[in-house]
Design a protein around this motif. Sequence first.
Motif, PDB file in Angstrom:
ATOM      1  N   GLU A 143       0.496  -0.573   0.322  1.00 52.74           N
ATOM      2  CA  GLU A 143       0.262   0.044   0.212  1.00 52.74           C
ATOM      3  C   GLU A 143       0.641   1.372   0.073  1.00 52.74           C
ATOM      4  O   GLU A 143       2.362   1.509   1.251  1.00 52.74           O
ATOM      5  CB  GLU A 143      -0.562   0.018   1.735  1.00 52.74           C
ATOM      6  CG  GLU A 143      -2.030  -1.045   1.370  1.00 52.74           C
ATOM      7  CD  GLU A 143      -3.180  -1.277   0.314  1.00 52.74           C
ATOM      8  OE1 GLU A 143      -3.326  -0.003  -0.411  1.00 52.74           O
ATOM      9  OE2 GLU A 143      -3.321  -2.025  -0.107  1.00 52.74           O
ATOM     10  N   PRO A 144       0.532   3.003  -0.565  1.00 53.06           N
ATOM     11  CA  PRO A 144       1.080   3.181  -0.287  1.00 53.06           C
ATOM     12  C   PRO A 144       1.168   4.613   1.127  1.00 53.06           C
ATOM     13  O   PRO A 144       2.599   5.036   0.237  1.00 53.06           O
ATOM     14  CB  PRO A 144       0.532   4.900  -1.549  1.00 53.06           C
ATOM     15  CG  PRO A 144      -0.439   3.678  -2.362  1.00 53.06           C
ATOM     16  CD  PRO A 144      -1.139   2.171  -1.201  1.00 53.06           C
ATOM     17  N   ASP A 161       7.330  -0.322  -9.830  1.00 51.87           N
ATOM     18  CA  ASP A 161       5.979  -0.477  -9.268  1.00 51.87           C
ATOM     19  C   ASP A 161       5.190  -1.351 -11.210  1.00 51.87           C
ATOM     20  O   ASP A 161       5.504  -0.576 -11.675  1.00 51.87           O
ATOM     21  CB  ASP A 161       4.989   0.185  -9.292  1.00 51.87           C
ATOM     22  CG  ASP A 161       3.231   1.002 -10.211  1.00 51.87           C
ATOM     23  OD1 ASP A 161       3.275  -0.685  -8.953  1.00 51.87           O
ATOM     24  OD2 ASP A 161       3.062   1.056 -10.240  1.00 51.87           O
ATOM     25  N   THR A 168      -2.159   3.596  -8.305  1.00 52.50           N
ATOM     26  CA  THR A 168      -1.146   4.143  -7.234  1.00 52.50           C
ATOM     27  C   THR A 168       0.137   4.154  -7.833  1.00 52.50           C
ATOM     28  O   THR A 168       1.337   4.755  -6.987  1.00 52.50           O
ATOM     29  CB  THR A 168      -1.249   2.162  -7.116  1.00 52.50           C
ATOM     30  OG1 THR A 168      -2.509   1.277  -7.032  1.00 52.50           O
ATOM     31  CG2 THR A 168       0.216   1.026  -6.203  1.00 52.50           C
ATOM     32  N   ASP A 171       0.213   7.809  -6.071  1.00 49.49           N
ATOM     33  CA  ASP A 171       0.405   7.653  -4.857  1.00 49.49           C
ATOM     34  C   ASP A 171       2.699   7.231  -5.030  1.00 49.49           C
ATOM     35  O   ASP A 171       2.869   8.413  -3.547  1.00 49.49           O
ATOM     36  CB  ASP A 171      -0.240   6.478  -4.134  1.00 49.49           C
ATOM     37  CG  ASP A 171      -1.458   6.563  -4.554  1.00 49.49           C
ATOM     38  OD1 ASP A 171      -2.581   7.762  -4.670  1.00 49.49           O
ATOM     39  OD2 ASP A 171      -2.658   5.690  -4.115  1.00 49.49           O
ATOM     40  N   TYR A 172       2.837   6.369  -5.572  1.00 52.43           N
ATOM     41  CA  TYR A 172       3.825   6.336  -5.342  1.00 52.43           C
ATOM     42  C   TYR A 172       5.075   7.668  -5.286  1.00 52.43           C
ATOM     43  O   TYR A 172       5.820   7.706  -4.770  1.00 52.43           O
ATOM     44  CB  TYR A 172       4.334   5.180  -5.966  1.00 52.43           C
ATOM     45  CG  TYR A 172       4.229   3.735  -5.718  1.00 52.43           C
ATOM     46  CD1 TYR A 172       3.855   3.228  -3.869  1.00 52.43           C
ATOM     47  CD2 TYR A 172       3.695   2.473  -6.004  1.00 52.43           C
ATOM     48  CE1 TYR A 172       3.125   2.052  -3.771  1.00 52.43           C
ATOM     49  CE2 TYR A 172       3.827   1.302  -5.706  1.00 52.43           C
ATOM     50  CZ  TYR A 172       3.211   1.312  -4.998  1.00 52.43           C
ATOM     51  OH  TYR A 172       2.860  -0.022  -4.309  1.00 52.43           O
TER      52      TYR A 172
END
Length: 294
Positions: A143-144, A161, A168, A171-172
Amino acid sequence: MTAKAFVALVTCFNDDETLNLDATRAQVRRQVQAGNHIMCAGTNGDFTALTFDEKIALTDAVVDEVAGRAQVIVNAGMPATFETLKLAREFDRIGVDGIAVITPYFIACTQDGLIRHFSTVADGVGTPVYLYDIPARTQNHIEPATAAALADHGNIAGIKDSGGGRDTLEDYLAIWTARPDFAVYSGPDHLVHWSLMHGAAGYISGLGNVMPDTLAAILAAHNAGDHAEAERQQDIFGRFRKDLYALGYPPALVKRALFLMDSSVGASRQPALLPDPAQDAAILQILRSYGLAG
């Protein structure tokens, strides 16, 4: 910041499925000549089919062949923290530029369990550690918020990733915005240019085994600020990906396509893709349409 292209290098095998390190070294030279860096023992490197000792021998050969001309990242991830750390220490001894740690597979992990797993490995080596998220294969997702917590560890340098979702990845990348020392490398081959345009430090590609020059061209154009050319090369890369991956399991198809271009790489270890005349004909037709086979 100059973005970097890594190829998730295939592992080459003899007809009896033993390691073919000479052929693997030839693939290393091919990638370095194109201008790409190397990730070995990853998803496209048949890492789940390799023994502990084979991973060490493979990494030793790759580092020796690269001889400082490119960077080398190696995947140490195993289901249990104990063996992951043992492998990571061997790679630390060999002298790689980064140790990727894929999320544990088969074992269902909590986010706290993932923090303990990655932190234990990062505590045990001097080489920078990279988180490696590919939930479709491992069934465990970083999860981020977990990645953000791990970014505070002094020896966790970034994340690969391979989830395939832009949300996602964004978010990273937000973690990188707050922590410029936390590098984000994207994995899905259809997002190379998009990820670079949104701040990724680089790319780690399986498809680059078949199209090393195209992958390198995307990165070179991006780094030169020629985004129209980068997008043109990405379009070629993306269309080839769509055509090839429509036939089945991507890592096995990458290996089979490369085999049809150069049989010295060998087949995948079983029970992966079996040679099939009809499928080989379809792959060859795709390769020829992109000028990759005669």
